[in-house]
Write an enzyme that holds these catalytic residues in place. Structure first.
Site, PDB file in Angstrom:
ATOM      1  N   ASP A  71      12.994  -7.663   6.669  1.00  0.00           N
ATOM      2  CA  ASP A  71      12.161  -6.458   6.738  1.00  0.00           C
ATOM      3  C   ASP A  71      12.547  -5.570   7.915  1.00  0.00           C
ATOM      4  O   ASP A  71      11.709  -4.893   8.499  1.00  0.00           O
ATOM      5  CB  ASP A  71      10.679  -6.852   6.833  1.00  0.00           C
ATOM      6  N   HIS A 110       9.064   4.898   7.710  1.00  0.00           N
ATOM      7  CA  HIS A 110       7.750   5.466   7.353  1.00  0.00           C
ATOM      8  C   HIS A 110       7.775   6.991   7.217  1.00  0.00           C
ATOM      9  O   HIS A 110       6.781   7.662   7.501  1.00  0.00           O
ATOM     10  CB  HIS A 110       6.685   5.075   8.395  1.00  0.00           C
ATOM     11  N   HIS A 162       8.933  -7.331   1.303  1.00  0.00           N
ATOM     12  CA  HIS A 162       7.673  -6.807   0.754  1.00  0.00           C
ATOM     13  C   HIS A 162       7.929  -5.657  -0.203  1.00  0.00           C
ATOM     14  O   HIS A 162       8.804  -4.822   0.011  1.00  0.00           O
ATOM     15  CB  HIS A 162       6.671  -6.445   1.859  1.00  0.00           C
ATOM     16  N   ASP A 217      12.481   0.339   3.723  1.00  0.00           N
ATOM     17  CA  ASP A 217      11.319  -0.437   4.161  1.00  0.00           C
ATOM     18  C   ASP A 217      10.361  -0.611   2.990  1.00  0.00           C
ATOM     19  O   ASP A 217       9.471   0.213   2.802  1.00  0.00           O
ATOM     20  CB  ASP A 217      10.637   0.265   5.332  1.00  0.00           C
ATOM     21  N   GLU A 262       1.942  -5.516   2.853  1.00  0.00           N
ATOM     22  CA  GLU A 262       2.499  -5.779   4.183  1.00  0.00           C
ATOM     23  C   GLU A 262       2.182  -4.656   5.145  1.00  0.00           C
ATOM     24  O   GLU A 262       1.882  -4.894   6.328  1.00  0.00           O
ATOM     25  CB  GLU A 262       4.019  -5.984   4.088  1.00  0.00           C
ATOM     26  N   GLU A 263       2.286  -3.418   4.676  1.00  0.00           N
ATOM     27  CA  GLU A 263       2.116  -2.273   5.572  1.00  0.00           C
ATOM     28  C   GLU A 263       0.692  -2.169   6.123  1.00  0.00           C
ATOM     29  O   GLU A 263       0.454  -1.481   7.113  1.00  0.00           O
ATOM     30  CB  GLU A 263       2.497  -0.973   4.852  1.00  0.00           C
TER      31      GLU A 263
END
Length: 469
Positions: free
Chosen positions: A362, A432, A288, A300, A334-335
């Site tokens: 991922d 994140h 992604h 990520d 995606e998130e």
């Protein structure tokens, strides 16, 4: 006549010994035949590995990602940065000479965190590092000042519901696994609101911390009041827990300026190497393109997106064209729960029988250890055999199951799925957070990941038969 029929039947059985018959009478390959077919890819697999790990493509996925991450930065759903990233990749894939490069429009959520600030006022003045969680509402402009209640679980919160009314709930849940512990981030605000809390601050979902908060998605419920919610550092959560256990009164001032806008137009980015014999059949490789709005989104999921691009580049560089179409999809949104992938699925599911396998990377592009796989036992046996081609780099294991938000829609409908399996011991240190930068990435490990991803996708795309469902 009876004797003639028996002779015919015996000859037929002898002809198809070790093979099974389809309903139309044609033969299915025995597993020994499949093994021999896969063994025929030994030289191609070695050529892919040599090119990715030792040859002119060495470090290419890392260097491409570094330019991209340094140029674009983080890429939150609905943001100008994500828009710039999609334009960048569209141009880059065209320049790479890939086929059918195009954008497929989707609608994605658009949330911005705005200015954020938290400070402990009692028992001492202390600045609290926070990251608001996706879709959180803002505080009133003057902020919220309230006493804190610290809990270690949802059960403890429910038992102390009377104490929580009008307070800020601080969760100091221990990290067990990401899958188990992330429930506090996803549901923490809702559970706190149910007992009358005015805000929730959640210990970051991280296995290790150097005073760094980690953001992520959270979900409100229609029948529960919405309260502001953010993640705090492991260190601050533990400190407030110790204070609370001593009976110390804790007061926190919280100010958040988050805003939610109408959904924005975005795109899934697609490129292909068109199949030579069965172009309508598809092997899909993906990662992604979006990320959270902190760090660089290098891990990520920059790594997964760029080794997926690299798979097509390596195959093109070697002058290979598989029988089936190899399709790269760089997902958007995606998130926020895989919203771009869900819309892609709705658009293409009518051709589901033509999807041979869906692959998503991922979970980091660190030292690879194998492949996560979901599918039938027969398909798993084929994939295990394909993985033996990666013995030169000692990456041959097959794990259960495959994991990937964006490919889950297809796997639920019975399409085989695969995910890259790598060493994620440090993945949740950076996940994140502001720490998700190119410094986390290692070019040698990305080379190996690209080799695994390319060998698997190419061989599946080029074998005469699709994977068994």
């Amino acid at each position: 006549m009876k004797h003639l029929f028996l002779i015919f039947l015996m000859n037929l059985l002898h002809q198809y010994a070790g093979k099974s018959l389809r309903r139309d009478g044609s033969s299915l390959k025995s597993f020994e035949d499949i093994k021999n077919e896969i063994a025929g890819y030994t030289d191609i697999a070695k050529a892919i590995i040599d090119l990715a790990v030792h040859g002119k493509a060495q470090n290419r996925s890392y260097e491409r990602l570094a330019v991209f991450a340094d140029t674009i930065g983080p890429r939150l759903s609905g943001s100008k940065n994500l828009e710039a990233a999609i334009k960048y990749m569209f141009s880059a894939l065209q320049k790479d000479g890939l086929e059918n490069v195009h954008l497929e429009p989707v609608k994605v959520p658009h949330w911005e965190r705005g200015e954020e600030f938290a400070v402990m006022l009692e028992p001492r003045n202390h600045s609290i590092a926070i990251l608001g969680l996706g879709n959180s509402i803002a505080t009133p402009p003057e902020g919220i000042t309230a006493e804190v209640i610290v809990v270690a679980s949802f059960d403890e919160l429910r038992k102390r519901a009377q104490e929580a009314k009008g307070k800020i709930v601080v969760y100091n849940q221990p990290f067990i696994t990401y899958g188990e512990t992330v429930q506090y981030r996803l549901q923490g605000a809702v559970e706190a609101a149910k007992v009358g809390a005015v805000a929730s601050l959640i210990r970051s979902i991280a296995s290790f911390s150097i005073h760094s908060p980690h953001t992520g998605e959270q979900s409100y419920q229609p029948d529960v009041p919405q309260i502001p919610t953010a993640c705090i550092t492991v260190e601050d959560a533990e400190m407030m827990s110790r204070m609370s256990l001593r009976g110390t009164r804790i007061v926190v001032h919280l100010r958040m300026g988050a805003k939610t806008y109408p959904d924005s137009l975005s795109f899934n980015t697609v490129a292909e190497i068109v199949g030579s014999k069965y172009p309508e059949q598809v092997v899909l490789v993906s990662g992604h393109l979006d990320s959270w709005d902190v760090g660089q989104g290098a891990m990520d999921d920059g790594g997964g997106a760029f080794i997926s691009w690299e798979a097509l580049s390596l195959i093109k560089d070697l002058g290979l064209r598989p029988k089936r179409t190899l399709r790269l999809v760089l997902w958007t949104g995606e998130e926020q729960g895989g919203v771009g992938a869900e819309q892609y699925y709705q658009l293409h599911k009518e051709n589901i029988s033509n999807f041979d396998i869906v692959m998503e990377s991922d979970e980091g592009t660190f030292q690879p250890s194998g492949l996560g796989f979901s599918g039938s036992a027969e398909a798993r046996d084929v994939v295990k055999e394909i993985m033996t081609l990666l013995q030169p780099i000692n990456v041959t294991d097959v794990f259960d199951p495959a994991d990937g938000t964006d490919i889950a829609y297809w796997m639920r409908d019975g399409v085989p799925g695969a995910s890259l399996h790598s060493d994620i011991n440090k993945y949740f240190w950076f996940h994140h957070s502001q720490g998700d930068t190119m410094t986390v990435q290692d070019p040698n490990q990305m080379n190996l990941c690209a080799a695994v991803w390319t060998v698997v996708s190419y061989v599946i795309a080029d074998m005469e038969d699709m994977l068994p469902r």
